[in-house]
Design a protein around this motif. Structure first.
Motif, PDB file in Angstrom:
ATOM      1  N   ASP A   1      38.119  24.787  36.548  1.00 36.94           N
ATOM      2  CA  ASP A   1      38.398  24.622  38.345  1.00 36.94           C
ATOM      3  C   ASP A   1      39.004  25.722  38.494  1.00 36.94           C
ATOM      4  O   ASP A   1      39.265  26.209  38.001  1.00 36.94           O
ATOM      5  N   ALA A   2      37.636  26.780  39.342  1.00 36.76           N
ATOM      6  CA  ALA A   2      38.070  28.355  39.271  1.00 36.76           C
ATOM      7  C   ALA A   2      39.196  28.275  39.809  1.00 36.76           C
ATOM      8  O   ALA A   2      39.925  27.459  40.658  1.00 36.76           O
ATOM      9  N   SER A   3      40.381  29.405  39.681  1.00 36.41           N
ATOM     10  CA  SER A   3      40.858  29.689  41.323  1.00 36.41           C
ATOM     11  C   SER A   3      40.891  29.782  42.062  1.00 36.41           C
ATOM     12  O   SER A   3      39.656  30.396  42.431  1.00 36.41           O
ATOM     13  N   ARG A   4      41.584  29.331  43.428  1.00 29.93           N
ATOM     14  CA  ARG A   4      41.307  29.299  44.629  1.00 29.93           C
ATOM     15  C   ARG A   4      41.874  29.535  45.363  1.00 29.93           C
ATOM     16  O   ARG A   4      43.690  29.650  44.587  1.00 29.93           O
ATOM     17  N   LEU A   5      41.777  29.424  46.319  1.00 26.40           N
ATOM     18  CA  LEU A   5      42.729  29.984  47.625  1.00 26.40           C
ATOM     19  C   LEU A   5      42.791  28.366  48.164  1.00 26.40           C
ATOM     20  O   LEU A   5      41.679  27.740  48.810  1.00 26.40           O
ATOM     21  N   ASP A   6      44.170  28.285  48.560  1.00 30.07           N
ATOM     22  CA  ASP A   6      44.159  26.691  49.356  1.00 30.07           C
ATOM     23  C   ASP A   6      45.443  27.107  50.250  1.00 30.07           C
ATOM     24  O   ASP A   6      45.432  28.112  50.324  1.00 30.07           O
ATOM     25  N   LYS A   7      44.924  26.198  51.641  1.00 33.04           N
ATOM     26  CA  LYS A   7      46.068  26.383  52.486  1.00 33.04           C
ATOM     27  C   LYS A   7      47.521  26.268  52.311  1.00 33.04           C
ATOM     28  O   LYS A   7      47.510  25.028  51.362  1.00 33.04           O
ATOM     29  N   VAL A   8      48.592  26.180  52.529  1.00 30.61           N
ATOM     30  CA  VAL A   8      50.115  26.551  52.147  1.00 30.61           C
ATOM     31  C   VAL A   8      49.658  25.453  53.380  1.00 30.61           C
ATOM     32  O   VAL A   8      50.342  25.834  54.532  1.00 30.61           O
TER      33      VAL A   8
ATOM     34  N   PRO B   1      39.248  34.991  44.191  1.00 31.78           N
ATOM     35  CA  PRO B   1      37.962  34.705  43.736  1.00 31.78           C
ATOM     36  C   PRO B   1      36.569  35.293  44.350  1.00 31.78           C
ATOM     37  O   PRO B   1      36.821  36.325  45.345  1.00 31.78           O
ATOM     38  N   GLY B   2      35.773  34.875  43.746  1.00 28.95           N
ATOM     39  CA  GLY B   2      34.193  35.825  44.475  1.00 28.95           C
ATOM     40  C   GLY B   2      34.656  37.269  43.370  1.00 28.95           C
ATOM     41  O   GLY B   2      33.879  37.972  43.564  1.00 28.95           O
ATOM     42  N   GLY B   3      35.467  36.887  42.453  1.00 26.06           N
ATOM     43  CA  GLY B   3      35.948  38.446  41.266  1.00 26.06           C
ATOM     44  C   GLY B   3      35.661  39.494  42.552  1.00 26.06           C
ATOM     45  O   GLY B   3      35.725  40.973  42.224  1.00 26.06           O
ATOM     46  N   ILE B   4      36.949  40.148  43.875  1.00 25.71           N
ATOM     47  CA  ILE B   4      37.266  40.384  44.260  1.00 25.71           C
ATOM     48  C   ILE B   4      38.520  41.032  43.628  1.00 25.71           C
ATOM     49  O   ILE B   4      39.710  40.245  43.913  1.00 25.71           O
ATOM     50  N   PRO B   5      39.591  42.426  43.950  1.00 27.98           N
ATOM     51  CA  PRO B   5      40.321  42.787  43.308  1.00 27.98           C
ATOM     52  C   PRO B   5      41.214  43.361  44.673  1.00 27.98           C
ATOM     53  O   PRO B   5      40.137  43.207  45.056  1.00 27.98           O
ATOM     54  N   GLY B   6      42.581  42.763  44.461  1.00 28.70           N
ATOM     55  CA  GLY B   6      42.843  42.776  45.817  1.00 28.70           C
ATOM     56  C   GLY B   6      44.714  43.611  44.651  1.00 28.70           C
ATOM     57  O   GLY B   6      44.893  43.230  43.720  1.00 28.70           O
ATOM     58  N   SER B   7      45.320  44.221  46.006  1.00 25.07           N
ATOM     59  CA  SER B   7      46.850  44.245  45.440  1.00 25.07           C
ATOM     60  C   SER B   7      47.559  44.273  46.577  1.00 25.07           C
ATOM     61  O   SER B   7      47.481  43.665  47.543  1.00 25.07           O
TER      62      SER B   7
END
Length: 638
Positions: free
Chosen positions: A535-542, A581-587
Motif C-alpha cells: 500500500d502506498a503512503s496515502r492521505l486519510d481523513k482524521v 502522495p504522487g511524489g509531491i514534495p512538501g515541507s
C-alpha cells in the motif's frame, strides 16, 4: 607498538577495581536518595531497583567495544515479547527520559565517557555504553515500576515526577565522579588520531578537544604587558572596522592567521582560531538558508572581541555567548531553504546580531540579555503555533492510539509467523488479520476476550495447515474447521473486505485443509501466491476532525522501525521536508507531537494548513532518503 603520546597511560587493575567500585557505590547511593525523595521505602522495591542498576552497571563495565554492545542490544531487542499497550508507551517515554537526562548532563557525561574509556581500556565505545549513564538509570526506573506494581498511567506520571529530581541529582553525581576520577589520575581518553593518521584538512574542532598549539618563539618571549596591549589594539581595530561601516570586515576573517595573532598568548590564539572555525562551519552549513548566513556573519566581530578578552568562554558550554550562538544557529536552521527577508525568525536573527555589534564593548552581560530576548520570542512563537492547532489535539490523540495498536498488532503477527506457516497463511495474516488485530485493540483493548480470541484464531489457522499424520489430530481438525471458518469470515467482514475477495481466501484455505484432513502436507499443493502490492503512503481523513488529514502507509509493519537518534530528538518548531502522495514534495513546521510520539502535526508551508504524519511514515521516509529535517549545526563538536 607504543601508544600515541597524547593518550593517557593504562591504569593498574587494582586502581581500576577501586574506581569502578566507587562509581558503582556513588550511583546506587544517588538512586537510593531519589527513592527516598519519592517515599519508595518498601525494602523489596528498593532492593529490586538498586539490583537492576547494579546489574546494568556491571554488564556495561564488562563490554570492551561498541560492536559487542550493539550486538547485545540488538539481541535484547529481538527477544522482546508481546507487551501491553501501556508498557509500549512506557518504554517510549522511558527512552525519551534517557535522552532528556543525556542532554541535561551533556558536558559532564561527555567527560565521564572519555574517562571510562581510559578506565576500561576501550578504544571505541558508544555513549550509551557508559555504566553510570542514563541507560543504567532507565533500567532501575523500569525495575521500580515493575516491583511497585504501577499501572500504565502511574508509570507515565512517575517519569514526569522524577524528571527534574533525576536531572539535578545526576548532574551533581556526574560532576563529583569526574572530580573523583581526576583525583585518582584517570584522564579523559583522547579521541584524536595520532599525528600521522590525521588528514591534511580537518573540520572545525572544539576547544575542549583541540590539542594545545605549540607556542611560537614570539609568544614565549613576549612581555605580558605588551601582549595585553597587543590584544587591546586588536580589539580597537575590530571596533574601527565596524565604525567604518562594515559589519563583516574581510580582514577579520583571517585574524587568527595573521602574524600578530602569533604574538598572542596560546589561550587567546586558540580561542580566536576556534571562533573562526565555528563561524566558517556555520557559513558553509547546508541547513542554513542563504538569507540567514549574511546576518549570522555579523557575529564574527563581537565573538572575536570576546575571544580576545575572555578566551576561556569557548570551553564553557553554559556561557551565554556559546548558548546564544547555538540558539541563533537553531533559529536559522529552522527557516525554509527559500526564506526571504522580512520573516519573523529572520528579523529576530538580524535584530539579535545588530544589538550585539552595537552594545558589546567590555561587558559580556549583553550576550545573556540578547539570549533572553531570543528565547522569550521563540517561546511565544511556539506557544502561538501550539494554540493554532489545539482544536486537533483529540483527533491526533485517537490516531496515536491507532498507530500504537498497529505496531502492537504487527508485533503479534511477526511472533506468530515465527512458526513458519505456509506462505498463503503468512500473507493472509500480514495483510488481512493484522488489520483485524489492530481494530480489535482499538475497540476492545488488549486485555479483552476479543483480543485473545483474535490471536487464537490466527494461531489455530497456522496449526490447521500443519501435517496431521495422527488420526486424533485429524479428528480435532475436522471438528474445529467450521468454527475457524466462521471466525475468519467474521473478522474479514469486520474490516470490510469485499465479499469476492473474502470468499476466494476462504476457498483457498478449504482446499489446503482438505489435504491436512487426508494426513498430507498442504504446503505441497500450495498455489504460487504473490504478496499484495504494498500500500502506498496515502492521505486519510482524521475521523471527527474537520479539515485534518493524516499521512501514513496503512497495514502491516514487517519490522519495528529503526529510529535514528536525530529523529528521536525532533521537537516543536523544527522543520520537516517529506514526500506527499504522487511524489509531491512538501515541507512544514512541527506544531504538535502526541504524548507517545506516534503522530506529528505539521503546519505546512506556504498555506499554513495542518497535516498529521504518522511516526512510522516519518521513519519510513527517513530510511528511504526522502525525509529532510532541520538540525542546528553542532558548532563546537569535533
Amino acid at each position: 607498538m607504543s601508544e600515541p603520546a597524547d593518550q593517557p597511560a593504562k591504569i593498574s587493575s587494582s586502581l581500576s577495581r577501586q574506581a569502578l567500585d566507587e562509581c558503582r557505590t556513588a550511583l546506587l547511593d544517588t538512586l537510593g536518595g531519589v527513592l527516598r525523595d519519592f517515599k519508595y521505602i518498601d525494602i523489596g522495591v528498593v532492593d529490586a531497583t538498586l539490583s537492576a542498576a547494579r546489574e546494568q552497571f556491571d554488564q556495561l563495565a564488562g563490554l570492551r567495544d561498541r560492536k559487542t554492545f550493539e550486538s547485545q542490544r540488538s539481541l535484547t531487542a529481538s527477544r522482546i515479547s508481546l507487551v501491553h499497550e501501556d508498557d509500549l508507551e512506557f518504554s517510549i517515554r522511558l527512552s525519551d527520559l534517557a535522552q532528556q537526562l543525556r542532554e541535561s548532563c551533556e558536558l559532564q557525561l561527555g567527560q565521564l565517557h572519555l574517562r571510562f574509556m581510559t578506565l576500561l581500556d576501550q578504544q571505541e565505545a558508544a555513549p550509551e555504553q557508559l555504566p553510570v549513564g542514563p541507560e543504567t538509570v532507565g533500567s532501575a526506573v523500569r525495575a521500580l515500576a515493575a516491583e511497585a506494581g504501577l499501572t500504565g498511567d502511574e508509570r507515565i506520571r512517575l517519569l514526569q515526577d522524577m524528571r527534574s529530581t533525576l536531572i539535578s541529582r545526576l548532574r551533581a553525581l556526574y560532576q563529583n565522579l569526574n572530580a573523583r576520577l581526576d583525583e585518582l589520575g584517570i584522564e579523559q581518553k583522547s579521541l584524536l588520531r595520532a599525528p600521522s593518521d590525521r588528514p591534511a584538512a580537518r573540520n572545525a574542532v572544539s576547544m575542549e578537544q583541540a590539542p594545545a598549539a605549540a607556542p611560537t618563539p614570539q609568544s614565549q618571549a613576549l612581555d605580558p604587558m605588551l601582549a595585553g596591549a597587543l590584544r587591546d589594539r586588536m580589539i580597537s581595530w575590530l571596533d574601527e572596522q565596524l565604525a567604518g561601516g562594515s559589519n563583516t570586515p574581510q580582514v577579520a576573517r583571517q585574524l587568527g592567521r595573521t602574524e600578530l595573532a602569533g604574538l598572542l598568548p596560546n589561550e587567546s590564539r586558540q580561542a580566536v582560531d576556534c571562533i573562526e572555525r565555528v563561524l566558517d562551519r556555520l557559513a558553509a552549513h547546508p541547513d542554513i538558508p542563504p538569507a540567514a548566513k549574511q546576518p549570522l556573519e555579523g557575529l564574527r566581530v563581537p565573538l572575536l572581541k570576546l575571544a580576545l578578552r575572555a578566551p576561556e568562554f569557548v570551553n564553557q558550554p553554559e556561557h551565554p555567548a556559546r548558548k546564544l550562538l547555538t540558539a541563533l544557529a537553531r533559529e536559522a536552521s529552522e527557516l525554509p531553504p527559500d526564506a526571504a527577508p522580512g520573516t519573523t525568525q529572520l528579523n529576530l536573527i538580524e535584530a539579535s546580531v545588530s544589538r550585539l555589534t552595537r552594545e558589546y564593548t567590555t561587558d559580556a552581560a549583553v550576550f545573556a540579555e540578547v539570549l533572553a530576548v531570543l528565547e522569550n520570542a521563540r517561546h511565544e512563537r511556539l506557544a502561538a503555533l501550539t494554540r493554532r492547532v489545539e482544536s486537533y489535539a483529540e483527533g491526533i490523540r485517537i490516531e496515536e492510539r491507532s498507530e500504537l495498536a498497529r505496531r502492537h498488532a504487527s508485533k503479534a503477527i511477526r511472533a506468530l509467523c515465527a512458526q513458519e506457516p505456509p506462505r498463503t497463511v503468512q500473507l493472509f495474516l500480514e495483510h488481512y488479520w493484522s488489520v483485524v488485530l489492530r481494530r480489535t485493540l482499538t475497540t476492545y483493548g488488549e486485555r479483552s476476550e476479543e483480543w485473545t480470541q483474535a490471536l487464537k484464531v490466527a494461531d489455530g489457522l497456522i496449526w490447521s495447515m500443519q501435517p496431521k499424520p495422527e488420526g486424533a489430530e485429524r479428528d480435532r481438525l475436522a471438528s474445529m474447521l467450521p468454527r475457524l471458518a466462521q471466525h475468519l469470515q467474521n473478522g474479514l467482514d469486520a474490516i470490510r473486505v469485499k465479499a469476492e475477495t473474502r470468499d476466494k481466501l476462504l476457498e483457498r484455505f478449504a482446499s489446503l485443509h482438505a489435504e491436512s484432513l487426508q494426513g498430507r502436507d498442504p504446503r505441497l499443493i500450495e498455489p504460487s501466491v504473490s504478496a499484495p502490492a504494498d500500500d502506498a503512503s496515502r492521505l486519510d481523513k482524521v475521523s471527527g476532525t474537520e479539515g485534518l488529514q493524516i499521512l501514513r502507509r496503512p497495514g502491516y509493519l514487517p519490522r519495528e522501525p529503526e529510529i535514528p537518534a536525530a529523529l528521536s530528538a525532533l521537537e516543536i518548531g523544527q522543520s520537516l521536508r517529506l514526500v506527499l502522495p504522487g511524489g509531491i514534495p512538501g515541507s512544514g513546521v512541527i506544531a504538535a507531537i502526541t504524548p507517545a510520539r506516534q503522530v506529528f502535526l505539521l503546519q505546512m508551508r506556504p498555506d499554513n494548513k495542518p497535516l498529521a504524519v504518522a511516526w512510522s511514515e516519518i521513519a519510513r521516509q527517513q530510511a528511504a532518503g526522502t525525509l529532510g529535517f532541520s538540525r542546528a549545526p553542532a558548532l563546537f563538536d569535533l
